[in-house]
Write a protein that holds these residues in place. Sequence first.
Motif, short mmCIF file in Angstrom:
data_model
loop_
_atom_site.label_atom_id
_atom_site.label_comp_id
_atom_site.label_asym_id
_atom_site.label_seq_id
_atom_site.Cartn_x
_atom_site.Cartn_y
_atom_site.Cartn_z
N LYS A 1 -6.38 -40.94 -41.54
CA LYS A 1 -6.41 -40.11 -42.74
C LYS A 1 -5.86 -38.73 -42.39
O LYS A 1 -6.17 -38.17 -41.35
N LEU A 2 -5.05 -38.20 -43.30
CA LEU A 2 -4.39 -36.91 -43.04
C LEU A 2 -4.32 -36.08 -44.31
O LEU A 2 -4.20 -36.61 -45.42
N GLY A 3 -4.37 -34.77 -44.15
CA GLY A 3 -4.11 -33.82 -45.22
C GLY A 3 -3.43 -32.61 -44.63
O GLY A 3 -3.57 -32.32 -43.43
N GLU A 4 -2.67 -31.89 -45.43
CA GLU A 4 -1.96 -30.72 -44.91
C GLU A 4 -1.95 -29.61 -45.95
O GLU A 4 -1.66 -29.85 -47.12
N ASN A 5 -2.29 -28.40 -45.54
CA ASN A 5 -2.11 -27.19 -46.34
C ASN A 5 -1.04 -26.34 -45.67
O ASN A 5 -1.08 -26.17 -44.44
N ILE A 6 -0.13 -25.80 -46.44
CA ILE A 6 0.83 -24.84 -45.90
C ILE A 6 0.81 -23.58 -46.76
O ILE A 6 0.41 -23.61 -47.93
N ALA A 7 1.21 -22.48 -46.16
CA ALA A 7 1.26 -21.21 -46.87
C ALA A 7 2.36 -20.36 -46.25
O ALA A 7 2.77 -20.60 -45.11
N ALA A 8 2.82 -19.36 -46.98
CA ALA A 8 3.90 -18.50 -46.48
C ALA A 8 3.69 -17.08 -46.94
O ALA A 8 3.33 -16.84 -48.09
N GLY A 9 3.90 -16.13 -46.04
CA GLY A 9 3.87 -14.72 -46.37
C GLY A 9 2.60 -13.99 -46.00
O GLY A 9 2.59 -12.76 -45.97
N GLN A 10 1.51 -14.72 -45.73
CA GLN A 10 0.25 -14.07 -45.37
C GLN A 10 0.34 -13.50 -43.96
O GLN A 10 0.86 -14.15 -43.07
N ARG A 11 -0.24 -12.32 -43.74
CA ARG A 11 -0.07 -11.63 -42.47
C ARG A 11 -1.23 -11.81 -41.51
O ARG A 11 -1.22 -11.23 -40.42
N SER A 12 -2.22 -12.61 -41.88
CA SER A 12 -3.35 -12.84 -40.99
C SER A 12 -3.99 -14.17 -41.35
O SER A 12 -3.82 -14.67 -42.47
N PRO A 13 -4.75 -14.76 -40.42
CA PRO A 13 -5.48 -16.00 -40.74
C PRO A 13 -6.41 -15.81 -41.93
O PRO A 13 -6.54 -16.72 -42.77
N SER A 14 -7.04 -14.66 -42.04
CA SER A 14 -7.97 -14.41 -43.15
C SER A 14 -7.25 -14.43 -44.50
O SER A 14 -7.77 -14.95 -45.49
N GLN A 15 -6.03 -13.87 -44.54
CA GLN A 15 -5.27 -13.89 -45.79
C GLN A 15 -4.86 -15.31 -46.16
O GLN A 15 -4.95 -15.70 -47.33
N ALA A 16 -4.41 -16.07 -45.17
CA ALA A 16 -4.03 -17.46 -45.45
C ALA A 16 -5.24 -18.25 -45.94
O ALA A 16 -5.16 -18.99 -46.93
N MET A 17 -6.36 -18.08 -45.27
CA MET A 17 -7.57 -18.78 -45.65
C MET A 17 -8.03 -18.36 -47.05
O MET A 17 -8.44 -19.19 -47.87
N GLY A 18 -7.96 -17.07 -47.34
CA GLY A 18 -8.35 -16.59 -48.66
C GLY A 18 -7.51 -17.19 -49.77
O GLY A 18 -8.02 -17.58 -50.83
N ASP A 19 -6.20 -17.32 -49.55
CA ASP A 19 -5.33 -17.91 -50.55
C ASP A 19 -5.63 -19.40 -50.73
O ASP A 19 -5.61 -19.92 -51.85
N TRP A 20 -5.89 -20.11 -49.63
CA TRP A 20 -6.22 -21.53 -49.75
C TRP A 20 -7.52 -21.73 -50.51
O TRP A 20 -7.62 -22.62 -51.35
N LEU A 21 -8.54 -20.91 -50.22
CA LEU A 21 -9.82 -21.07 -50.91
C LEU A 21 -9.70 -20.72 -52.39
O LEU A 21 -10.45 -21.23 -53.22
N ALA A 22 -8.76 -19.83 -52.74
CA ALA A 22 -8.58 -19.45 -54.14
C ALA A 22 -7.80 -20.49 -54.92
O ALA A 22 -7.77 -20.44 -56.16
N SER A 23 -7.18 -21.43 -54.24
CA SER A 23 -6.41 -22.48 -54.89
C SER A 23 -7.27 -23.75 -54.95
O SER A 23 -7.68 -24.27 -53.91
N PRO A 24 -7.56 -24.28 -56.14
CA PRO A 24 -8.46 -25.44 -56.23
C PRO A 24 -8.04 -26.63 -55.37
O PRO A 24 -8.88 -27.24 -54.70
N GLY A 25 -6.76 -26.93 -55.33
CA GLY A 25 -6.31 -28.08 -54.55
C GLY A 25 -6.46 -27.88 -53.06
O GLY A 25 -6.92 -28.76 -52.33
N HIS A 26 -6.06 -26.70 -52.58
CA HIS A 26 -6.18 -26.41 -51.16
C HIS A 26 -7.64 -26.34 -50.73
O HIS A 26 -8.02 -26.80 -49.66
#
Length: 287
Positions: A227-252
Amino acid sequence: MRHPVRSRRFASLCLTILSSLLANPAHARGEGQLVSAINDYRSQSQRCDWQRLRAAPPLVLRSNLALPIGFRGGLRDALKDVGYQAREVRSIRLTDARDADEALEMLADEHCAALLDNRYADIGVNRVGDEWRVVLAQPMGGSTRMSDAGAPDKTLLAQVNAARAKPRMCGRQRFAAARPLSWNAALGTAALGHSRAMARGNYFAHRDPDGRSTSDRAKGAGFRGHKLGENIAAGQRSPSQAMGDWLASPGHCANLMNPMFTQMGAASASDPSSDAGVYWTMVLGAP
């Protein structure tokens, strides 16, 4: 070819659930297994030519670097004809290697310095019977601009586990607290390879320009789960920013809270000349 990124702060989701990871025909003869073994070899410091060489980042498998076994022409011109501009390139031909393990043993014995050279970012492998051709390459402009101190980023592991430790709403879907994930080195290698490829190639997608999917990259890195899943993001300048954007997106958010996942790997890579600058990949898996 450079592919535009639609936003500097944009993330995209791809959740792939497979009952089994079927063998990719392009890698069925051992090419993928050899790349996985080489990346495992590069992930640790090694004794080579009477000195100890440091670990090197994983190589990205490129189909246009798979030159014919009997090729004898100019390497750079041949690669240019198939759309790959090489700054550095090395071709190694092996004979009498019955499988990927024997091929790696020969490479480590006779070509360890090339195998551990951190200038190389990409690899192509071709095999006919017991003969192999391995091509190591650095794309034009790649290494001089690339900064992926990221190496696999375990900071995100701690943040994901903190998020999973309590109930959470992902959009309109409620998730109970889930068990913490463990770090999987193969998924970390797959994540780093994809982040590096997106940064270097200036594109933002789950499927790379060679057509390789999340499962292709995970298998190439040595992951044997189902089983596999993948989240990608672009432009965030820190792990916390990337994580914050993923948590704010229902699918991610649903992806990283999914209780079926038990393991993960994550990484970022940057290239200042790319549209987004920084690219993030999180790969989630289960046996």
